[in-house]
Design a protein around this motif. Structure first.
Motif, PDB file in Angstrom:
ATOM      1  N   GLU A   1      27.625 -46.980 -22.625  1.00 21.49           N
ATOM      2  CA  GLU A   1      28.128 -46.262 -23.792  1.00 21.49           C
ATOM      3  C   GLU A   1      29.564 -46.674 -24.117  1.00 21.49           C
ATOM      4  O   GLU A   1      29.913 -46.909 -25.284  1.00 21.49           O
ATOM      5  CB  GLU A   1      28.053 -44.756 -23.577  1.00 21.49           C
ATOM      6  CG  GLU A   1      28.654 -43.921 -24.704  1.00 21.49           C
ATOM      7  CD  GLU A   1      28.009 -44.183 -26.056  1.00 21.49           C
ATOM      8  OE1 GLU A   1      28.698 -43.999 -27.083  1.00 21.49           O
ATOM      9  OE2 GLU A   1      26.823 -44.582 -26.088  1.00 21.49           O
ATOM     10  N   LEU A   2      30.403 -46.791 -23.108  1.00 22.64           N
ATOM     11  CA  LEU A   2      31.792 -47.164 -23.356  1.00 22.64           C
ATOM     12  C   LEU A   2      31.904 -48.627 -23.815  1.00 22.64           C
ATOM     13  O   LEU A   2      32.788 -48.962 -24.600  1.00 22.64           O
ATOM     14  CB  LEU A   2      32.636 -46.927 -22.112  1.00 22.64           C
ATOM     15  CG  LEU A   2      32.853 -45.442 -21.758  1.00 22.64           C
ATOM     16  CD1 LEU A   2      33.681 -45.299 -20.487  1.00 22.64           C
ATOM     17  CD2 LEU A   2      33.531 -44.705 -22.909  1.00 22.64           C
ATOM     18  N   SER A   3      31.007 -49.487 -23.348  1.00 20.63           N
ATOM     19  CA  SER A   3      31.028 -50.870 -23.827  1.00 20.63           C
ATOM     20  C   SER A   3      30.587 -50.940 -25.283  1.00 20.63           C
ATOM     21  O   SER A   3      31.110 -51.758 -26.057  1.00 20.63           O
ATOM     22  CB  SER A   3      30.141 -51.759 -22.950  1.00 20.63           C
ATOM     23  OG  SER A   3      28.769 -51.411 -23.075  1.00 20.63           O
ATOM     24  N   ILE A   4      29.633 -50.088 -25.668  1.00 19.68           N
ATOM     25  CA  ILE A   4      29.222 -50.023 -27.075  1.00 19.68           C
ATOM     26  C   ILE A   4      30.384 -49.548 -27.939  1.00 19.68           C
ATOM     27  O   ILE A   4      30.649 -50.099 -29.017  1.00 19.68           O
ATOM     28  CB  ILE A   4      27.995 -49.104 -27.245  1.00 19.68           C
ATOM     29  CG1 ILE A   4      26.751 -49.756 -26.635  1.00 19.68           C
ATOM     30  CG2 ILE A   4      27.744 -48.778 -28.719  1.00 19.68           C
ATOM     31  CD1 ILE A   4      25.521 -48.877 -26.647  1.00 19.68           C
ATOM     32  N   LEU A   5      31.108 -48.512 -27.467  1.00 22.28           N
ATOM     33  CA  LEU A   5      32.277 -48.022 -28.203  1.00 22.28           C
ATOM     34  C   LEU A   5      33.350 -49.108 -28.309  1.00 22.28           C
ATOM     35  O   LEU A   5      33.981 -49.275 -29.353  1.00 22.28           O
ATOM     36  CB  LEU A   5      32.846 -46.778 -27.515  1.00 22.28           C
ATOM     37  CG  LEU A   5      32.011 -45.503 -27.639  1.00 22.28           C
ATOM     38  CD1 LEU A   5      32.614 -44.396 -26.780  1.00 22.28           C
ATOM     39  CD2 LEU A   5      31.919 -45.060 -29.089  1.00 22.28           C
ATOM     40  N   ASN A   6      33.553 -49.831 -27.202  1.00 21.54           N
ATOM     41  CA  ASN A   6      34.513 -50.940 -27.220  1.00 21.54           C
ATOM     42  C   ASN A   6      34.140 -51.961 -28.294  1.00 21.54           C
ATOM     43  O   ASN A   6      34.972 -52.385 -29.097  1.00 21.54           O
ATOM     44  CB  ASN A   6      34.529 -51.600 -25.840  1.00 21.54           C
ATOM     45  CG  ASN A   6      35.282 -52.927 -25.836  1.00 21.54           C
ATOM     46  OD1 ASN A   6      36.489 -52.969 -25.722  1.00 21.54           O
ATOM     47  ND2 ASN A   6      34.533 -54.038 -25.952  1.00 21.54           N
TER      48      ASN A   6
ATOM     49  N   PHE B   1      25.569 -48.588 -35.590  1.00 17.65           N
ATOM     50  CA  PHE B   1      25.853 -49.575 -34.554  1.00 17.65           C
ATOM     51  C   PHE B   1      25.072 -49.258 -33.283  1.00 17.65           C
ATOM     52  O   PHE B   1      24.521 -50.159 -32.630  1.00 17.65           O
ATOM     53  CB  PHE B   1      27.351 -49.600 -34.272  1.00 17.65           C
ATOM     54  CG  PHE B   1      27.799 -50.738 -33.405  1.00 17.65           C
ATOM     55  CD1 PHE B   1      27.973 -52.000 -33.940  1.00 17.65           C
ATOM     56  CD2 PHE B   1      28.046 -50.539 -32.050  1.00 17.65           C
ATOM     57  CE1 PHE B   1      28.390 -53.063 -33.137  1.00 17.65           C
ATOM     58  CE2 PHE B   1      28.464 -51.582 -31.245  1.00 17.65           C
ATOM     59  CZ  PHE B   1      28.634 -52.850 -31.795  1.00 17.65           C
ATOM     60  N   HIS B   2      24.993 -47.986 -32.920  1.00 24.05           N
ATOM     61  CA  HIS B   2      24.228 -47.567 -31.745  1.00 24.05           C
ATOM     62  C   HIS B   2      22.742 -47.887 -31.911  1.00 24.05           C
ATOM     63  O   HIS B   2      22.098 -48.397 -30.982  1.00 24.05           O
ATOM     64  CB  HIS B   2      24.413 -46.069 -31.497  1.00 24.05           C
ATOM     65  CG  HIS B   2      25.598 -45.730 -30.654  1.00 24.05           C
ATOM     66  ND1 HIS B   2      26.872 -45.659 -31.158  1.00 24.05           N
ATOM     67  CD2 HIS B   2      25.703 -45.440 -29.332  1.00 24.05           C
ATOM     68  CE1 HIS B   2      27.717 -45.337 -30.195  1.00 24.05           C
ATOM     69  NE2 HIS B   2      27.038 -45.200 -29.071  1.00 24.05           N
TER      70      HIS B   2
ATOM     71  N   GLY C   1      30.759 -62.662 -31.416  1.00 29.00           N
ATOM     72  CA  GLY C   1      30.408 -63.130 -30.082  1.00 29.00           C
ATOM     73  C   GLY C   1      31.485 -62.844 -29.059  1.00 29.00           C
ATOM     74  O   GLY C   1      31.203 -62.434 -27.920  1.00 29.00           O
ATOM     75  N   LEU C   2      32.750 -63.042 -29.440  1.00 24.60           N
ATOM     76  CA  LEU C   2      33.850 -62.763 -28.519  1.00 24.60           C
ATOM     77  C   LEU C   2      33.925 -61.278 -28.187  1.00 24.60           C
ATOM     78  O   LEU C   2      34.194 -60.899 -27.036  1.00 24.60           O
ATOM     79  CB  LEU C   2      35.171 -63.241 -29.124  1.00 24.60           C
ATOM     80  CG  LEU C   2      35.323 -64.763 -29.270  1.00 24.60           C
ATOM     81  CD1 LEU C   2      36.613 -65.096 -30.010  1.00 24.60           C
ATOM     82  CD2 LEU C   2      35.293 -65.435 -27.901  1.00 24.60           C
ATOM     83  N   VAL C   3      33.687 -60.455 -29.195  1.00 23.03           N
ATOM     84  CA  VAL C   3      33.670 -59.008 -28.939  1.00 23.03           C
ATOM     85  C   VAL C   3      32.537 -58.660 -27.985  1.00 23.03           C
ATOM     86  O   VAL C   3      32.704 -57.836 -27.072  1.00 23.03           O
ATOM     87  CB  VAL C   3      33.520 -58.234 -30.271  1.00 23.03           C
ATOM     88  CG1 VAL C   3      33.229 -56.759 -29.994  1.00 23.03           C
ATOM     89  CG2 VAL C   3      34.786 -58.364 -31.107  1.00 23.03           C
ATOM     90  N   GLY C   4      31.390 -59.301 -28.176  1.00 21.78           N
ATOM     91  CA  GLY C   4      30.268 -59.061 -27.272  1.00 21.78           C
ATOM     92  C   GLY C   4      30.604 -59.428 -25.838  1.00 21.78           C
ATOM     93  O   GLY C   4      30.240 -58.712 -24.888  1.00 21.78           O
TER      94      GLY C   4
ATOM     95  N   VAL D   1      33.761 -55.044 -20.021  1.00 22.71           N
ATOM     96  CA  VAL D   1      33.932 -53.595 -19.926  1.00 22.71           C
ATOM     97  C   VAL D   1      32.773 -52.963 -19.179  1.00 22.71           C
ATOM     98  O   VAL D   1      32.961 -52.117 -18.290  1.00 22.71           O
ATOM     99  CB  VAL D   1      34.069 -52.978 -21.334  1.00 22.71           C
ATOM    100  CG1 VAL D   1      34.016 -51.447 -21.264  1.00 22.71           C
ATOM    101  CG2 VAL D   1      35.371 -53.430 -21.992  1.00 22.71           C
ATOM    102  N   ASN D   2      31.574 -53.380 -19.516  1.00 23.45           N
ATOM    103  CA  ASN D   2      30.374 -52.819 -18.884  1.00 23.45           C
ATOM    104  C   ASN D   2      30.378 -53.072 -17.381  1.00 23.45           C
ATOM    105  O   ASN D   2      30.218 -52.139 -16.572  1.00 23.45           O
ATOM    106  CB  ASN D   2      29.134 -53.447 -19.542  1.00 23.45           C
ATOM    107  CG  ASN D   2      27.839 -52.784 -19.093  1.00 23.45           C
ATOM    108  OD1 ASN D   2      27.633 -52.572 -17.904  1.00 23.45           O
ATOM    109  ND2 ASN D   2      26.977 -52.486 -20.041  1.00 23.45           N
TER     110      ASN D   2
END
Length: 376
Positions: free
Chosen positions: A285-290, A318-319, A251-254, A260-261
């Motif tokens: 895309e960069l938030s998904i990578l993060n 993951f994507h 959750g924290l990562v989310g 980031v997004n």
């Protein structure tokens, strides 16, 4: 054989006169044929149908058979825990009296624990296992109970099985709170263990006698799941607590991904001069990578060395799961708003929650699949 037995087979009973004699005879034959120094410990809840008399008659000519008759606090789980305390073996095995669990698997489960597993579980849901002669309603109840339990111990496919073996050290001094029928979940939630192995078996409905499943059984089970979850948070120890921590970290990562997004969307649009939809695609895309990198290095760090995917495959998975979560979010938002009449902001929060659970559990079981080593 002399000395304490290596294996104690615990059979909880209540009104099992139709099965218990044949079950004990079958177990004794298996022990002798396999060369296992074992005992049979029947723990009875003051049966009134002759179960106690039958066991006593068998025990009179078989010193490896014992019976405990309980008069207070009846219940299957309570009987099993009392059996844990009274058993003489270093390895404890629990089996039903009604032949729903195959006694022929006793040597295999015993050997699994001897080979290093702390707990060996007979699983109906592992490949090769199954259930026979159950009506649809009971199958649905079982799947629901299993699903609830796997939130706490997702590594085990059948955490509510009644057929299992374990080292005595798993339950020695463990703060067990036995209630209802799902004693294995209590052991997994509060016992002291590291490794589990699962062995598939086909569950057969009882050969004789009456099923003891009641509505009170289901309410007791729900209370048990909640109690184990809360106790794990308070004690901050054990496998259930570790699972809670993964959920919180995820959750924290989310949340970091949202930052980031939103930050990139603003910077790329306002300062880089990109069209906002182009900025949005880059930001997503960069938030998904993060999120992937942080989850790989932090949330599921203990699983990176035992997963079945390379990091490229994990990233791809993951994507795909993230895309599914996005669709779920939009779907819940649309359905609750258009058909439920719910304010769209509230509906969106509901969609985010459902998508979050989707993302966590699929990534937990697919992207970073691993967990407790299995010996089979």
């Amino acid at each position: 054989m002399t000395g304490n037995p290596k294996l104690s087979i615990i059979i909880p009973t209540f009104n099992e006169s139709a099965n218990i004699g044949r079950m004990i005879d079958s177990i004794l034959s298996i022990l002798r044929n396999s060369g296992i120094h074992g005992e049979v410990l029947v723990v009875d809840d003051s049966s009134r149908d002759g179960t106690i008399r039958i066991v006593q008659e068998i025990a009179a000519s078989n010193p490896e058979v014992r019976i405990i008759v309980r008069e207070d606090d009846p219940g299957l789980s309570q009987s099993v825990v009392e059996g844990f305390s009274a058993a003489k073996g270093d390895i404890l095995l629990v089996i039903d009296a009604d032949f729903s669990h195959p006694p022929s698997m006793i040597p295999e489960m015993y050997n699994a624990v001897c080979s290093g597993a702390d707990i060996a579980v007979g699983s109906r849901y592992l490949k090769g296992g199954g259930i026979e002669d159950w009506p649809l309603k009971r199958r649905i109840i079982s799947l629901g109970a299993t699903g609830m339990a796997r939130i706490l111990v997702p590594e085990v496919t059948d955490p509510v099985s009644g057929f299992f073996a374990l080292k005595r050290s798993v339950v020695s001094d463990a703060p067990l709170r036995p209630r209802g029928y799902k004693i294995l979940l209590e052991v997994l939630g509060r016992g002291r263990w590291v490794t589990v192995t699962e062995l598939p078996f086909t569950f057969h409905d009882r050969e004789a006698g009456e099923s003891k499943l009641r509505m009170s059984t289901m309410t007791e089970y729900a209370a048990q799941v909640i109690s184990i979850a809360l106790s794990a948070l308070v004690s901050r120890t054990g496998h259930v607590y570790s699972e809670w921590m993964r959920l919180i970290k995820f959750g924290l990562v989310g949340l970091s991904g949202i930052v980031v997004n939103m930050g990139l969307l603003y910077l790329l649009t306002e300062y880089a001069g990109l069209y906002y939809l182009v900025s949005a695609v880059v930001a997503i895309e960069l938030s998904i990578l993060n999120n992937f990198i942080l989850n790989d290095l932090w949330t599921f760090s203990s699983r990176r060395l035992i997963h079945r995917y390379s990091w490229i495959k994990r990233l791809f998975a993951f994507h795909i799961i993230a895309a599914g979560g996005l669709l779920i979010n939009l779907g819940v938002l649309y359905l609750l708003t258009e058909f439920g009449g719910i304010y769209y902001m509230v509906a969106n929060l509901a969609g985010i929650l459902v998508a979050f659970l989707w993302n966590f559990f699929l990534n937990r079981h697919l992207t970073w699949k691993g967990g407790v080593p299995r010996l089979n």
